[in-house]
Design an enzyme around this catalytic site. Structure first.
Site, PDB file in Angstrom:
ATOM      1  CD  GLU A 184      -3.117  -0.809   2.122  1.00 45.42           C
ATOM      2  OE1 GLU A 184      -2.609  -0.169   3.138  1.00 45.42           O
ATOM      3  OE2 GLU A 184      -4.259  -1.083   2.041  1.00 45.42           O
ATOM      4  CD  GLU A 253      -5.372  -5.349   3.002  1.00 47.30           C
ATOM      5  OE1 GLU A 253      -5.717  -4.513   3.670  1.00 47.30           O
ATOM      6  OE2 GLU A 253      -3.965  -5.459   3.289  1.00 47.30           O
TER       7      GLU A 253
HETATM    8  C1  LIG Z   1      -4.191   1.567   4.687  1.00 44.07           C
HETATM    9  C2  LIG Z   1      -4.312   0.543   5.523  1.00 44.07           C
HETATM   10  O1  LIG Z   1      -5.102   0.757   6.490  1.00 44.07           O
HETATM   11  N1  LIG Z   1      -3.905  -0.630   5.083  1.00 44.07           N
HETATM   12  C3  LIG Z   1      -4.535  -1.702   5.429  1.00 44.07           C
HETATM   13  C4  LIG Z   1      -5.649  -2.261   4.632  1.00 44.07           C
HETATM   14  O2  LIG Z   1      -6.735  -2.731   5.450  1.00 44.07           O
HETATM   15  C5  LIG Z   1      -6.462  -3.076   6.624  1.00 44.07           C
HETATM   16  C6  LIG Z   1      -7.127  -2.518   7.751  1.00 44.07           C
HETATM   17  O3  LIG Z   1      -7.738  -3.339   8.520  1.00 44.07           O
HETATM   18  C7  LIG Z   1      -4.709  -2.959   7.190  1.00 44.07           C
HETATM   19  O4  LIG Z   1      -4.441  -3.735   7.979  1.00 44.07           O
HETATM   20  C8  LIG Z   1      -3.955  -3.058   5.938  1.00 44.07           C
HETATM   21  O5  LIG Z   1      -2.583  -3.367   6.045  1.00 44.07           O
END
Ligand SMILES: CC(=O)N[C@H]1CO[C@H](CO)[C@@H](O)[C@@H]1O
Ligand SMILES: *[C@@H]1O[C@H](CO)[C@@H](O)[C@H](O)[C@H]1NC(C)=O
Ligand SMILES: *[C@@H]1O[C@H](CO)[C@@H](O)[C@H](O)[C@H]1NC(C)=O
Ligand SMILES: *[C@@H]1O[C@H](CO)[C@@H](O)[C@H](O)[C@H]1NC(C)=O
Ligand SMILES: *[C@@H]1O[C@H](CO)[C@@H](O)[C@H](O)[C@H]1NC(C)=O
Ligand SMILES: *[C@@H]1O[C@H](CO)[C@@H](O)[C@H](O)[C@H]1NC(C)=O
Length: 846
Positions: A184, A253
């Site tokens: 990300e 995700e």
């Molecule tokens: C940006 C962010 O929150 N990253 C994440 C995407 O969703 C889950 C949120 O639970 C994170 O753990 C990820 O790494």
């Protein structure tokens, strides 16, 4: 490959494991449509399970339940700070044994996706970075910095080599079909400028240099350099487009719920909405999707990120924190997975035609070899859609997708849940002849907060400096606790002497406890997300040396955002002692006309500060009953609501196999251990805000956000803590608590979590299925009506018409059974006299 021959192949592999892994390379690649395995395009349904958020003994059952739920791929991050907590000291033991985790996945015949990161976010402490990394001179994280790049490549290379050595990549015959580098970064890369862009290219080159022969992905990275595949994370990804025509549409995700924080309510996401998001993704060309999380689990130890991520990481995932089926979510998604897998060929090879019925309703027709399968999607958040398709009329409920494998008969609709709803309950440990739960006998001892000796030296201090140091720099995060200790002299002529003085401390979080001359003067914690705050208390100074000891406690380090690693932590200053002095303007005798109030301030920031990491009890390993401790635990009058107390008790393991929790109601904040294993931080005294929960049931229609369907407002943000069964001995067990704020352990009790009651409903022509958990059986039928029942689980009511026999038929079929299934028809349940479509609604007690 047909399923029978694939089972044969697997058992062949088990008998000749070595041979197979050496000689059967699995070819994983992709085109613009899908990931291909041995040349065949695949529909892949993946679920995240993070190995350190459960125990190695739980892994086989979690992975098996995922497989039964229709998951074919398990995805995990690699957690750098779990594996290298101290510089070059590696730990791959217990629930950090990632090789064993991947092999467990392999043993179940599933694929694995390895997100190496090594930055992971994941609500994990410091996003997975070890804090010592931050403390290396000249380092800058996540950018084109040679010091960082060197450390990152040492670690990622180590992980790749470990997997390679065990033949775990698909190219070696292993289960890992996809790997991820970084995580990300695209969401936050702006502030990193050119350095960030170069870093991403370097990451891609590093990944490729490993030659592991499987595709690499970069999630949320619109500029991912080929052959890296960029992928989507979010609540919905149906509108996502990869940045290259040769990249398939992948969703890494899909948030099945949301995480929880201290002081916040429980977020929920409905089964209907998750199913709708998944079905839409596949309707619009997706071929790989991953549930984040499929099992969330527990942030044991001090692994939760934040600040202020709770110890439970349940996530409202299809498997709950303890590994139980979260119903109806688990079952409703399972049915969807079965259908999607059955359509694998047509979805990945078929031609695609979309027909719009207004702006919110789309029919998608996949056609292969003369046969068609249809998805009917309706994204209107209120109105059902009625369409005429190939001379038939169909109703598509608002915010739903219907799947018609033959374009004629609907076999699944995301808004129609046919799986039981399980109401989970906590049962007291009363089936036990031990005197639990009320017979817990407590012992205790105080954590002595004083480190300053008579001569002014600080016992066990690590370092001293003439300034305030960042907590991360001093502790390397080996403890939540850091003492900042200083002293200063007050002479008779000091204007502070004999006056009312105030101690004022600016801190960057998260908790401060202040002591002046060994007396506690106050404590404060960051609230409402304001991690920088000012602590202010009246204090009394004495002549001569005055000692100030400030204990700063952290509650999870940040894990997200550009440069999140650089935020300050601990007592950042200024630290002031101020007295209000009233004089006239010349400082002489006070005249009634000219009174001046002025603040005389002594700033202590550049005093000599001595630093001491951690608590006495941590050094003495008081949490570990196998270590013999200097000094005694007391059995005399148990202190309650006193800060800094260690408590200890013994208990018998609850009988049976249901998951065990400990109810810490009455305690303040601290850490808990069972037989030396950390259960994580606890903070039951921190209540969730009163507002934000909806009183009515959650409407699945319309876009989801984490604030949409909250429960438990005004209640303890986490009262129960998971005690994995494998932490427990058959005979005696020891629970140890370190209570930081003050609490009362008399209410502490061990309980098991199981299905208390289950509800289901099904329309005529279907089969209704109900089951209890583990070995428990259905003890009674609380409600049964076949006709036109109304209401929801827990509040069903009979309608105008119903069959008089339904209750007795259900009782006969279900009572005394662990599970039962009922054919919903008049011939089985009796005639109803109803005109409309008949429905059976049942609630049973387990
Ligand atoms: C940006 C962010 O929150 N990253 C994440 C995407 O969703 C889950 C949120 O639970 C994170 O753990 C990820 O790494
Ligand atoms: C913290 O880690 C760094 C290495 O990054 C090391 O040099 C330093 O000594 C450590 N500090 C403590 C207090 O252990
Ligand atoms: C389409 O759905 C949206 C909400 O999802 C709604 O606001 C809008 O009114 C709908 N449009 C039509 C034409 O039904
Ligand atoms: C729909 O009905 C018309 C007229 O009865 C018929 O000609 C056509 O073949 C039908 N189409 C389908 C797809 O059944
Ligand atoms: C310290 O805190 C006070 C009050 O919150 C604030 O006004 C002041 O700016 C802070 N000082 C620094 C240096 O952050
Ligand atoms: C003295 O400090 C107090 C806060 O402790 C503040 O409210 C007051 O305004 C200050 N007075 C002067 C004259 O600076």
């Amino acid at each position: 490959m047909a399923s029978s021959s694939s089972t044969g192949f697997l058992s062949f592999c088990f008998s000749f494991l070595l041979l197979c892994s050496l000689s059967f390379s699995i070819d994983v690649s992709h085109d613009g449509r899908a990931i291909t395995i041995n040349g065949e395009r695949k529909i892949l349904i993946s679920g995240s399970i993070h190995y350190p958020r459960s125990t190695s003994e739980m892994w086989p059952s979690l992975i098996r339940k995922a497989k039964e739920g229709g998951i074919d791929t398990i995805e995990t991050y690699i957690f750098w700070n779990a594996h290298e907590p101290l510089y070059r000291q590696y730990d791959f033991s217990g629930n950090r044994d990632v090789v064993r985790f991947i092999k467990t996945i392999q043993n179940e015949g599933l694929n694995a996706v390895l997100r190496i990161g090594p930055y992971v976010c994941a609500e994990w402490n410091y996003g997975g970075f070890p804090v010592w990394l931050h403390n290396i001179p000249g380092i800058e994280l996540r950018t084109n910095n040679p010091v960082y790049m060197n450390e990152m490549s040492i670690f990622t290379t180590k992980i790749v080599d470990m997997m390679m050595h065990e033949n775990l990549f698909a190219s070696q015959g292993g289960p890992i079909i996809i790997a991820q580098i970084e995580n990300e970064f695209g969401n936050v890369m702006g502030p990193y400028g050119e350095g960030g862009k170069e870093y991403i290219k370097w990451c891609a080159d590093l990944a490729e240099s490993y030659g592991i022969g499987i595709p690499w992905i970069m999630c949320q990275q619109a500029d991912a350099p080929p052959p890296m595949i960029n992928t989507c994370n979010g609540w919905y990804c149906d509108e996502f487009k990869p940045n290259s025509p040769t990249s398939p549409k992948m969703w890494t995700e899909n948030w099945t719920g949301w995480f929880k924080g201290w002081g916040l309510a429980d977020p929920h996401r409905t089964a209907e909405d998750v199913a709708c998001a998944v079905a839409r993704f596949f309707q619009f060309g997706g071929t790989f999707q991953n549930y984040y999380m499929y099992h969330g689990g527990t942030n044991f130890g001090r692994t939760s990120g934040g600040p202020y991520i709770s110890t439970s990481y349940d996530y409202d995932a299809p498997l709950d924190e303890y590994g139980n089926l979260n119903q109806p979510k688990w079952g409703h998604l399972k049915q969807l997975h079965v259908i999607l897998k059955s359509l694998e060929k047509v979805l990945t090879y078929g031609s695609v035609k979309n027909v719009e019925y207004g702006i919110n309703t789309t029919v998608t027709i996949f056609t292969l070899e003369g046969k068609s399968s249809c998805f009917f999607g309706n994204k209107d958040d209120k109105e059902d859609a009625t369409i005429n398709f190939q001379n038939n009329t169909y109703t598509i409920p608002a915010w739903s997708v219907s799947i018609l494998p033959d374009c004629h008969t609907e076999v699944y609709n995301t808004a129609k849940v046919n799986t039981q709803t399980s109401i989970m309950v906590k049962k007291d440990n009363d089936g036990n002849d031990y005197e639990e739960p009320y017979g817990l006998k407590w012992e205790w001892r105080k954590e002595n907060p004083s480190h300053v000796k008579r001569n002014g030296l600080v016992e066990g201090s690590l370092m001293a400096a003439e300034r305030l140091l960042d907590q991360k720099v001093v502790t390397n995060d080996t403890s939540d606790y850091l003492w900042y200790i200083t002293s200063f002299h007050v002479k008779k002529d000091n204007p502070l002497y004999g006056r009312e003085t105030v101690l004022r401390v600016n801190t960057s979080g998260h908790i401060i406890h202040a002591f002046v001359n060994k007396r506690h003067v106050g404590s404060q914690f960051a609230e409402n997300g304001k991690y920088k705050f000012t602590f202010e208390r009246k204090i009394k100074l004495k002549l001569g040396r005055n000692d100030i000891a400030l204990l700063s406690a952290s509650v999870g380090l940040p894990n997200y955002g550009a440069n999140f690693d650089l935020g300050p932590l601990g007592i950042s200053g200024p630290v002031h002692v101020t007295a209000k002095v009233i004089t006239n303007d010349l400082g002489r005798k006070i005249s009634s006309q000219k009174i001046i109030t002025q603040n005389i301030t002594t700033e202590l920031d550049y005093n000599k500060w001595t630093y001491k990491v951690g608590l006495h009890g941590e050094q003495q390993k008081l949490h570990d009953p196998s270590v013999s401790h200097y000094g005694k635990w007391s059995q005399r009058a148990l202190p309650t609501n006193e800060m800094f107390v260690w408590y200890k008790t013994t208990f018998a393991a609850p009988l049976g196999s249901d998951p065990v929790v400990v109810d810490l109601r009455g305690l303040g904040k601290g850490q808990a251990w069972v037989n030396g294993h950390s259960l994580g931080r606890y903070w039951p005294s921190y209540l969730a805000k009163e507002d934000g929960c909806s009183l009515t049931s959650c409407d699945y229609r319309g876009p989801y956000s984490d604030k949409k369907c909250m429960t438990s407002c005004g209640r303890s943000s986490q009262r129960w803590y998971h005690v994995p069964r494998d932490f427990l001995n058959d005979d005696e067990n020891t629970l140890i608590l370190f209570e930081e704020f003050g609490g009362n352990p008399w209410n502490v009790k061990f309980q098991t979590v199981t299905v208390g009651s289950a509800c289901a409903n099904a329309y005529e022509g279907n089969t209704l299925e109900l089951s209890c958990q583990g070995e428990s059986v259905i003890s009674s039928v609380r409600f049964a009506s076949f006709g036109e029942p109304t209401g929801a689980c827990g509040s069903f009511e009979a309608g105008q018409c119903e069959s008089p026999n339904a209750l007795s038929v259900i009782e006969k079929a279900c009572v005394g059974q662990n599970s039962c299934s009922i054919d919903v028809s008049e011939s089985n349940l009796g005639s109803t006299g109803c005109q409309a479509t008949k429905r059976l609604a049942v609630e049973v007690v387990c």
